[in-house]
Design a protein around this motif. Structure first.
Motif, PDB file in Angstrom:
ATOM      1  N   SER A  31       0.847  -1.192   0.000  1.00 37.37           N
ATOM      2  CA  SER A  31       0.000   0.000   0.000  1.00 37.37           C
ATOM      3  C   SER A  31       0.880   1.239   0.000  1.00 37.37           C
ATOM      4  O   SER A  31       1.881   1.298   0.730  1.00 37.37           O
ATOM      5  CB  SER A  31      -0.890   0.031   1.244  1.00 37.37           C
ATOM      6  N   PHE A  32       0.496   2.214  -0.804  1.00 37.84           N
ATOM      7  CA  PHE A  32       1.198   3.485  -0.885  1.00 37.84           C
ATOM      8  C   PHE A  32       0.203   4.596  -0.550  1.00 37.84           C
ATOM      9  O   PHE A  32      -0.938   4.554  -1.016  1.00 37.84           O
ATOM     10  CB  PHE A  32       1.740   3.721  -2.302  1.00 37.84           C
ATOM     11  N   VAL A  33       0.640   5.576   0.223  1.00 38.07           N
ATOM     12  CA  VAL A  33      -0.206   6.721   0.549  1.00 38.07           C
ATOM     13  C   VAL A  33       0.537   7.980   0.126  1.00 38.07           C
ATOM     14  O   VAL A  33       1.713   8.165   0.465  1.00 38.07           O
ATOM     15  CB  VAL A  33      -0.540   6.762   2.050  1.00 38.07           C
ATOM     16  N   ALA A  40      -1.079  10.655  -6.188  1.00 36.50           N
ATOM     17  CA  ALA A  40      -1.350   9.222  -6.400  1.00 36.50           C
ATOM     18  C   ALA A  40      -1.521   8.929  -7.881  1.00 36.50           C
ATOM     19  O   ALA A  40      -0.993   7.942  -8.401  1.00 36.50           O
ATOM     20  CB  ALA A  40      -2.599   8.803  -5.616  1.00 36.50           C
ATOM     21  N   ASN A  62      -7.214   2.049  -6.292  1.00 35.65           N
ATOM     22  CA  ASN A  62      -6.943   3.437  -5.906  1.00 35.65           C
ATOM     23  C   ASN A  62      -8.194   4.094  -5.348  1.00 35.65           C
ATOM     24  O   ASN A  62      -9.262   4.008  -5.950  1.00 35.65           O
ATOM     25  CB  ASN A  62      -6.437   4.221  -7.128  1.00 35.65           C
ATOM     26  N   TYR A  64      -8.675   7.986  -3.708  1.00 33.62           N
ATOM     27  CA  TYR A  64      -8.099   9.284  -3.373  1.00 33.62           C
ATOM     28  C   TYR A  64      -6.567   9.228  -3.361  1.00 33.62           C
ATOM     29  O   TYR A  64      -5.949   9.198  -4.410  1.00 33.62           O
ATOM     30  CB  TYR A  64      -8.696   9.852  -2.075  1.00 33.62           C
ATOM     31  N   ASN A  65      -5.949   9.214  -2.191  1.00 35.08           N
ATOM     32  CA  ASN A  65      -4.488   9.292  -2.131  1.00 35.08           C
ATOM     33  C   ASN A  65      -3.821   7.948  -1.853  1.00 35.08           C
ATOM     34  O   ASN A  65      -2.623   7.875  -1.639  1.00 35.08           O
ATOM     35  CB  ASN A  65      -4.048  10.303  -1.074  1.00 35.08           C
ATOM     36  N   LYS A  66      -4.603   6.878  -1.852  1.00 33.66           N
ATOM     37  CA  LYS A  66      -4.069   5.558  -1.530  1.00 33.66           C
ATOM     38  C   LYS A  66      -4.085   4.664  -2.771  1.00 33.66           C
ATOM     39  O   LYS A  66      -5.078   4.621  -3.497  1.00 33.66           O
ATOM     40  CB  LYS A  66      -4.903   4.916  -0.425  1.00 33.66           C
ATOM     41  N   ILE A  68      -3.081   0.621  -3.759  1.00 31.79           N
ATOM     42  CA  ILE A  68      -2.674  -0.712  -3.324  1.00 31.79           C
ATOM     43  C   ILE A  68      -2.312  -1.500  -4.577  1.00 31.79           C
ATOM     44  O   ILE A  68      -3.117  -1.600  -5.502  1.00 31.79           O
ATOM     45  CB  ILE A  68      -3.796  -1.427  -2.557  1.00 31.79           C
TER      46      ILE A  68
END
Length: 97
Positions: A31-33, A40, A62, A64-66, A68
């Motif tokens: 996961s990336f935030v 993103a 995806n 918003y800002n996340k 995976i």
């Protein structure tokens, strides 16, 4: 294309913090935030262009800002060197975001 050996998989996970095994699948996920949706989306664009060039496409989700990302090689029926290479590209794109 061959699957990673158990030793190579363990080595990949040890060297790449945040990537974890996906339960019930021969795949890894991270996961990336990011700061916001634009960051993103920019990250996803960089990854998409590199993935298309490598002809190896991630599974992703995806909101918003996340973002995976799940990596597996369908032709190998599991994790392969192609996933390790794409993970390196993904990490570089995340650092640039």
């Amino acid at each position: 294309m061959e699957k990673l050996t158990p030793e190579a998989r363990k080595s990949f996970l040890a060297a790449n913090p945040g990537w974890v095994d996906v339960e019930g699948r021969d795949a890894v996920q991270k996961s990336f935030v990011f700061a916001d949706f634009n960051a993103a989306w920019g990250f996803m664009t960089r990854v998409a262009l590199a993935a298309e060039k490598a002809d190896h496409h991630p599974e992703w989700f995806n909101v918003y800002n996340k973002v995976i990302i799940t990596l597996t090689t369908h032709d190998a029926d599991g994790l392969s060197e192609r996933d390790v290479s794409l993970a390196a590209i993904i990490e570089n794109a995340a650092r640039a975001a």
